[in-house]
Design an enzyme around this catalytic site. Structure first.
Site, PDB file in Angstrom:
ATOM      1  CE  LYS A   1      -3.797  -2.041   2.745  1.00  0.00           C
ATOM      2  NZ  LYS A   1      -4.962  -1.917   1.857  1.00  0.00           N
TER       3      LYS A   1
ATOM      4  NE  ARG B   1     -10.707 -10.536  -1.174  1.00  0.00           N
ATOM      5  CZ  ARG B   1     -11.122  -9.662  -2.097  1.00  0.00           C
ATOM      6  NH1 ARG B   1     -11.557 -10.084  -3.282  1.00  0.00           N
ATOM      7  NH2 ARG B   1     -11.121  -8.372  -1.838  1.00  0.00           N
TER       8      ARG B   1
HETATM    9  N1  BES Z   1      -7.654  -4.150   4.827  1.00  0.00           N
HETATM   10  C1  BES Z   1      -8.063  -3.818   3.523  1.00  0.00           C
HETATM   11  C2  BES Z   1      -9.452  -3.207   3.446  1.00  0.00           C
HETATM   12  C3  BES Z   1      -9.637  -1.902   4.162  1.00  0.00           C
HETATM   13  C4  BES Z   1      -9.484  -0.697   3.472  1.00  0.00           C
HETATM   14  C5  BES Z   1      -9.990  -1.862   5.481  1.00  0.00           C
HETATM   15  C6  BES Z   1      -9.661   0.502   4.119  1.00  0.00           C
HETATM   16  C7  BES Z   1     -10.178  -0.658   6.144  1.00  0.00           C
HETATM   17  C8  BES Z   1     -10.023   0.527   5.462  1.00  0.00           C
HETATM   18  C9  BES Z   1      -8.037  -5.058   2.624  1.00  0.00           C
HETATM   19  O1  BES Z   1      -7.193  -6.077   3.001  1.00  0.00           O
HETATM   20  C10 BES Z   1      -7.614  -4.598   1.286  1.00  0.00           C
HETATM   21  O2  BES Z   1      -6.530  -4.105   1.190  1.00  0.00           O
HETATM   22  N2  BES Z   1      -8.474  -4.762   0.290  1.00  0.00           N
HETATM   23  C11 BES Z   1      -8.198  -4.367  -1.038  1.00  0.00           C
HETATM   24  C12 BES Z   1      -8.717  -5.444  -1.971  1.00  0.00           C
HETATM   25  C13 BES Z   1      -8.278  -5.278  -3.392  1.00  0.00           C
HETATM   26  C14 BES Z   1      -6.783  -5.470  -3.518  1.00  0.00           C
HETATM   27  C15 BES Z   1      -9.009  -6.281  -4.230  1.00  0.00           C
HETATM   28  C16 BES Z   1      -8.894  -3.043  -1.297  1.00  0.00           C
HETATM   29  O3  BES Z   1     -10.005  -2.843  -0.786  1.00  0.00           O
HETATM   30  O4  BES Z   1      -8.333  -2.213  -1.987  1.00  0.00           O
HETATM   31 ZN    ZN Z   2      -5.211  -5.890   2.308  1.00  0.00          ZN
END
Ligand code: BES
Ligand code: ZN
Ligand code: MG
Length: 497
Positions: A276, A350
């Protein structure tokens, strides 16, 4: 905080009495004369001067010889809900932030205007008072100028015969708050402290303090034996040892059914090799919000006399990049048997949940609710306050929605749209962990999880990415930070199963 029920508050020496009033001039005049019989005209004039008519969240203070009477505006509502009571109690606490009082009084009949539900009043009042007093300031120097709220006694004016019921429901509200506050604390704790081992310690502590709760903590070797290759893949990049936490609550009565509460337990989500960027990584200590909720529920479950056997399951680990980390393109075999292509290492929640769900079903559970800070997409869909609710069983979904309305926790149903399943198809494995489109990302994530739910199993999934953490106060009793979202909804729901 000691609670004292008294049939007539006038007999007690109190520093302050709090009374809610509707925006209605007749009712306002009545409330004023109830407290200030001989000086009502003075105060009615003063209220006019201050333009106080009972508007929502406005406050009017009457200084009487022996006490302070504080009128709390309710606005133009006809019937008060649990949420109104929580918010009005929070207004009271906010007032006390400026004014110290060790014993205060509440006139129940005035709080009950438009309703006779004093049991719900008792619970909601306790929730509003305890939850709005919450602060996470253990790492800060104490500010000597700020007033520490320290109510020693609360007197409630209520008929004697209602006392026991009131006290019982007050203590349920207190327990709801305690569970919520534990979850808030866990979310607020930074990831250098809040490790998988820390979560496991908290689970052990809960089992120690509750006779009906037991816990099993599985380490990496045991997780390997169970074949949780998906969970292991997510953990691989981190030096922090993973933990799989399995809590069990057993009722005193005959078991009616078995339920699993599954929480996402990523103690930090850097994204892994699909790392990220700074802004979106900053908050990722909250990625164990689902686990925090499960632990919050278990910490007070015993108080609610629940008839079901409840299992709490958390696959706790950290998502980190390293030369050991899972790579985009890796294929892993999940515990349930399906192979997963890791398309994006940041869609890790997931992947861990796939194995948690498989574990729940392997031990014979037919009803599962999972909570996960799963997708940024659900925040795009529903905004900062609302969780996404998915269910493969309409009745279960409705029960949870209903419980959430009582608990004052917002959620909204989103569809498990079967036509979108194709976006999770992989060329090389049974499924891929991130969809081919970013549109509908909360739905495709939920559909991924559904692939790990067997025929005949009732399942609900709450994507709590947004409401697990409040960037601005979520409401009057929920300050910035960890919300403890879902604890009260789950407890309200479990009470009725
Ligand atoms: N932990 C994040 C989701 C999240 C985002 C929680 C903001 C709280 C606040 C999750 O693991 C994630 O990074 N999801 C990705 C999925 C994508 C790569 C398909 C996302 O939402 O961007
Ligand atoms: Zn993530
Ligand atoms: Mg125990």
């Amino acid at each position: 905080m000691e609670l004292i029920i008294s049939p007539d508050l006038k007999e007690n020496k109190l520093e302050a009495v709090f009374c809610p009033v509707f925006e209605d001039s007749d009712k306002l005049a009545k409330a004023i004369s109830y407290f200030a019989q001989n000086q009502e005209n003075i105060f009615i004039t003063q209220a006019k001067k201050e333009k106080f008519q009972g508007q929502k969240k406005h406050i009017f203070v009457m200084k009487l010889e022996d006490k302070l009477v504080v009128l709390l505006g309710l606005g133009k509502v006809r019937r008060l809900s649990s949420e109104d009571w929580r918010e009005t109690a929070a207004l009271l606490i906010n007032f006390l932030q400026k004014y110290q009082a060790k014993n205060i009084g509440l006139v129940a009949t005035q709080w009950l205007q438009g309703s006779a539900d004093y049991e719900r009043l008792a619970q909601s009042l306790a929730e509003g008072l305890y939850l709005s007093s919450y602060k996470f300031d253990k790492y800060k120097k104490i500010d000597k100028n700020s007033i520490q709220i320290n109510i020693e006694q609360i007197f409630i004016e209520l008929a004697k015969e209602k006392k026991n019921n009131f006290l019982k429901n007050w203590s349920l509200g207190e327990a709801m708050s305690r569970g919520t506050i534990l979850a808030r604390d866990l979310v607020n704790e930074p990831a250098n402290i809040m490790t998988p081992s820390y979560l496991a310690e908290v689970a052990l502590e809960i089992a120690k303090n509750n006779k009906q709760v037991r816990v099993k903590i599985l380490d990496k070797e045991q997780v390997e034996k169970l074949g949780m290759q998906a969970f292991l893949a997510v953990d691989r990049g981190s030096h922090e040892p993973l933990k799989f936490i399995h809590l069990v609550y057993k009722p005193n009565t005959k078991v009616k059914e078995k339920i699993a509460l599954v929480g996402k337990g990523l103690t930090f989500d850097s994204g892994g090799l699909n790392i990220k960027t700074g802004d979106s990584m900053y908050q990722m200590k909250i990625d164990m919000g689902g686990a925090a909720t499960v632990l919050g529920v278990f910490s007070v479950l015993e108080q609610f006399n629940i008839k079901a056997e409840v299992h709490g399951l958390i696959a706790a680990c950290e998502n980190m990049p390293s030369d050991k980390a899972m790579r985009p393109g890796d294929i892993v075999r999940s515990m349930q048997g399906k192979s997963i292509e890791i398309w994006n290492t940041d869609a890790e929640g997931r992947v861990t949940l796939a194995d948690s769900l498989a574990y729940a079903q392997k031990i014979g559970i037919k009803k599962i609710v999972d909570l996960a800070t799963l997708t940024g997409a659900v925040m795009v869909a529903l905004g900062p306050d609302i969780a996404g609710l998915f269910a493969n069983d309409e009745k279960l979904g409705q029960e949870i929605k209903k419980a959430s309305e009582i608990a004052g926790e917002k959620m909204w149903s989103l569809p498990l749209e079967a036509d979108y399943k194709e976006y999770n198809k992989s060329q090389v494995a049974d499924i891929r962990n991130a969809a081919t489109t970013r549109y509908g990302g909360a739905i495709t994530a939920a559909l991924f999880l559904q692939e790990f739910i067997n025929e005949g199993v009732s399942w609900a999934h709450l994507d709590i990415a947004a409401p697990a953490y409040a960037e601005k106060p979520l409401n009057d009793y929920t300050p910035v930070g960890g919300v403890g979202y879902g604890v009260r909804t789950l407890l309200e729901w479990l009470r009725k199963v």
